[in-house]
Motif scaffolding. Sequence first.
Motif, mmCIF file in Angstrom:
data_model
loop_
_atom_site.group_PDB
_atom_site.id
_atom_site.type_symbol
_atom_site.label_atom_id
_atom_site.label_comp_id
_atom_site.label_asym_id
_atom_site.label_seq_id
_atom_site.Cartn_x
_atom_site.Cartn_y
_atom_site.Cartn_z
ATOM 1 N N LEU B 88 0.834 -1.207 0.000
ATOM 2 C CA LEU B 88 0.000 0.000 0.000
ATOM 3 C C LEU B 88 0.865 1.252 0.000
ATOM 4 O O LEU B 88 0.555 2.244 -0.672
ATOM 5 C CB LEU B 88 -0.927 -0.003 1.217
ATOM 6 N N ASN B 89 1.965 1.192 0.772
ATOM 7 C CA ASN B 89 2.845 2.360 0.815
ATOM 8 C C ASN B 89 3.446 2.640 -0.560
ATOM 9 O O ASN B 89 3.495 3.781 -1.015
ATOM 10 C CB ASN B 89 3.967 2.135 1.834
ATOM 11 N N ALA B 90 3.911 1.533 -1.204
ATOM 12 C CA ALA B 90 4.497 1.710 -2.540
ATOM 13 C C ALA B 90 3.467 2.286 -3.495
ATOM 14 O O ALA B 90 3.753 3.210 -4.270
ATOM 15 C CB ALA B 90 5.013 0.359 -3.062
ATOM 16 N N GLU B 91 2.253 1.745 -3.387
ATOM 17 C CA GLU B 91 1.173 2.235 -4.269
ATOM 18 C C GLU B 91 0.919 3.718 -4.003
ATOM 19 O O GLU B 91 0.757 4.518 -4.932
ATOM 20 C CB GLU B 91 -0.086 1.417 -3.993
ATOM 21 N N THR B 92 0.907 4.071 -2.710
ATOM 22 C CA THR B 92 0.662 5.472 -2.361
ATOM 23 C C THR B 92 1.741 6.367 -2.949
ATOM 24 O O THR B 92 1.447 7.426 -3.522
ATOM 25 C CB THR B 92 0.647 5.626 -0.827
ATOM 26 N N ARG B 93 3.008 5.913 -2.815
ATOM 27 C CA ARG B 93 4.091 6.736 -3.365
ATOM 28 C C ARG B 93 3.942 6.897 -4.875
ATOM 29 O O ARG B 93 4.095 7.989 -5.425
ATOM 30 C CB ARG B 93 5.448 6.097 -3.044
ATOM 31 N N ARG B 94 3.608 5.778 -5.530
ATOM 32 C CA ARG B 94 3.464 5.826 -6.979
ATOM 33 C C ARG B 94 2.363 6.820 -7.372
ATOM 34 O O ARG B 94 2.553 7.680 -8.236
ATOM 35 C CB ARG B 94 3.118 4.429 -7.496
ATOM 36 N N LEU B 95 1.229 6.705 -6.682
ATOM 37 C CA LEU B 95 0.104 7.580 -7.025
ATOM 38 C C LEU B 95 0.431 9.030 -6.708
ATOM 39 O O LEU B 95 0.027 9.947 -7.427
ATOM 40 C CB LEU B 95 -1.141 7.136 -6.255
ATOM 41 N N GLU B 96 1.195 9.238 -5.603
ATOM 42 C CA GLU B 96 1.548 10.610 -5.267
ATOM 43 C C GLU B 96 2.432 11.230 -6.339
ATOM 44 O O GLU B 96 2.256 12.386 -6.730
ATOM 45 C CB GLU B 96 2.266 10.649 -3.907
ATOM 46 N N SER B 97 3.413 10.434 -6.813
ATOM 47 C CA SER B 97 4.291 10.988 -7.850
ATOM 48 C C SER B 97 3.503 11.230 -9.128
ATOM 49 O O SER B 97 3.714 12.239 -9.821
ATOM 50 C CB SER B 97 5.468 10.038 -8.108
ATOM 51 N N GLU B 98 2.570 10.334 -9.416
ATOM 52 C CA GLU B 98 1.741 10.530 -10.607
ATOM 53 C C GLU B 98 0.917 11.805 -10.471
ATOM 54 O O GLU B 98 0.814 12.612 -11.406
ATOM 55 C CB GLU B 98 0.823 9.327 -10.775
ATOM 56 N N SER B 99 0.366 11.991 -9.260
ATOM 57 C CA SER B 99 -0.427 13.204 -9.015
ATOM 58 C C SER B 99 0.426 14.454 -9.181
ATOM 59 O O SER B 99 -0.011 15.451 -9.766
ATOM 60 C CB SER B 99 -1.012 13.132 -7.604
ATOM 61 N N ALA B 100 1.678 14.390 -8.671
ATOM 62 C CA ALA B 100 2.564 15.549 -8.816
ATOM 63 C C ALA B 100 2.851 15.837 -10.291
ATOM 64 O O ALA B 100 2.860 16.996 -10.729
ATOM 65 C CB ALA B 100 3.868 15.299 -8.056
ATOM 66 N N ASP B 101 3.064 14.743 -11.051
ATOM 67 C CA ASP B 101 3.308 14.909 -12.494
ATOM 68 C C ASP B 101 2.139 15.630 -13.155
ATOM 69 O O ASP B 101 2.325 16.588 -13.916
ATOM 70 C CB ASP B 101 3.499 13.542 -13.158
ATOM 71 N N LEU B 102 0.949 15.138 -12.843
ATOM 72 C CA LEU B 102 -0.236 15.719 -13.480
ATOM 73 C C LEU B 102 -0.398 17.182 -13.060
ATOM 74 O O LEU B 102 -0.775 18.042 -13.871
ATOM 75 C CB LEU B 102 -1.477 14.915 -13.090
ATOM 76 N N GLU B 103 -0.071 17.443 -11.780
ATOM 77 C CA GLU B 103 -0.166 18.819 -11.286
ATOM 78 C C GLU B 103 0.759 19.734 -12.096
ATOM 79 O O GLU B 103 0.379 20.828 -12.524
ATOM 80 C CB GLU B 103 0.253 18.833 -9.811
ATOM 81 N N ARG B 104 1.996 19.214 -12.314
ATOM 82 C CA ARG B 104 2.966 20.004 -13.068
ATOM 83 C C ARG B 104 2.464 20.252 -14.497
ATOM 84 O O ARG B 104 2.528 21.364 -15.022
ATOM 85 C CB ARG B 104 4.303 19.251 -13.105
ATOM 86 N N THR B 105 1.940 19.193 -15.105
ATOM 87 C CA THR B 105 1.421 19.341 -16.470
ATOM 88 C C THR B 105 0.319 20.390 -16.514
ATOM 89 O O THR B 105 0.266 21.224 -17.419
ATOM 90 C CB THR B 105 0.864 17.991 -16.950
ATOM 91 N N ARG B 106 -0.553 20.361 -15.488
ATOM 92 C CA ARG B 106 -1.651 21.317 -15.477
ATOM 93 C C ARG B 106 -1.109 22.741 -15.370
ATOM 94 O O ARG B 106 -1.556 23.650 -16.077
ATOM 95 C CB ARG B 106 -2.580 21.017 -14.293
ATOM 96 N N THR B 107 -0.100 22.921 -14.478
ATOM 97 C CA THR B 107 0.483 24.246 -14.334
ATOM 98 C C THR B 107 1.074 24.729 -15.648
ATOM 99 O O THR B 107 0.881 25.881 -16.059
ATOM 100 C CB THR B 107 1.583 24.207 -13.250
ATOM 101 N N GLN B 108 1.790 23.780 -16.321
ATOM 102 C CA GLN B 108 2.382 24.155 -17.610
ATOM 103 C C GLN B 108 1.305 24.584 -18.593
ATOM 104 O O GLN B 108 1.436 25.611 -19.267
ATOM 105 C CB GLN B 108 3.154 22.969 -18.188
ATOM 106 N N LEU B 109 0.243 23.777 -18.648
ATOM 107 C CA LEU B 109 -0.806 24.095 -19.607
ATOM 108 C C LEU B 109 -1.445 25.443 -19.282
ATOM 109 O O LEU B 109 -1.721 26.258 -20.175
ATOM 110 C CB LEU B 109 -1.866 23.002 -19.594
#
Lengths: 110, 271
Positions: B88-109
């Motif tokens: 679960l922890n690994a999954e959480t980390r993965r999802l958090e990094s994915e969320s950060a990526d998407l956040e960055r993409t949104r900011t760029q857009l």
Amino acid sequence: MIPILGLVLGIVLGIVLEPGLPQFLQPYLPIAIVAALDALFGALRAYLEGTFTDRVFIVSFFSNVLIAALIVFIGDQIGVGSQLSTGVVVVLGIRIFTNAAAIRRALLHA
Amino acid sequence: MPDSRKPDSRKKGNRKGPAEKSTEEKPSVRSSRSWWDAVLRPTRAQLIIAIALALVGFAVVTQVRSTRSTDDYSSARREDLVQLLDQLNAETRRLESESADLERTRTQLESGADAEEVARAEARKRAEVLAILAGTVPAEGPGIRMVITDPQQKVTPEVLLDVIEEMRDAGAEVIEINDRIRVVATSWIAAGPQGLLIDDILVTVPITIEVIGDSHALAEGAQFRGGLISEIEGPSIGGTVDLRQLDLVKVDSLHTPKANQYAQPAPKRPK
């Protein structure tokens, strides 16, 4: 007839009373059930071979259950509980199959 | 109760198998007793097996119920739980990094959209400036209106060109003549048989020149001593100039640009 009535009575009691399983018994009840099954098959085999003794059956029934539970309990204490319970199930399963083979031979002569 | 019944049942038991080691006889499947008899007067062995089976049945039902009712985690062992927690922890980390990526993409857009908006506004402003310069849109603003009378027909193309140049020198942004001719970069002035021509349009007298720009500077540019008013009102031409500073000059005439036949934009050369 009586044994079947006893089995039905036990199942009905279990369904009607809906007993809650105490926490400390939880890891041991499955093993105890397998041990009891082993004792029952042994008893059936002895009965069919004409060597059934009720005292032996009682002793083997309860000692089987207790020893199986004890083994798992000790395993849990020393950290190999899951492995030991697997081992107990395997051994008892082998015994059950051996007994079943003997019963089959006695009943079906095959 | 079983003990009291035991002697009876033993008497009625049908001996078929060999004698047991224990004192208990062995009940037979092929007993001659009716099974009602067996039910009412069970042997000790039957009772014991019945009790054992009842215990087993009870235990099985209890176990099945507890397996079904309790959720998976309460019966899981510690190592399994630890492993589950790790997953679960690994999954959480993965999802958090994915969320950060998407956040960055949104900011760029978002910032990209902002930049695009700014560029579009800039381009619109440039287009307006160029359209006014090219005379393709109506314009309005402060400026001056000059009315030149020329009774002796002595205003030559040179004089009119002087006027336009003077106005441009004084900061004229839009020049219109006689409410018909928009003076742009490509405008030309010539003398025709009936009078002055600007862009092939006859300039009738009196000549009205409307100029948008700083009205004070434009007026000064027209009025200085030796300037265009002195020249027109002088003895050589003998005309009159009526100059007014206005708060709002409206220029409605348009210049229709022709597509360039020869000149093309040069390709950008790398420096």
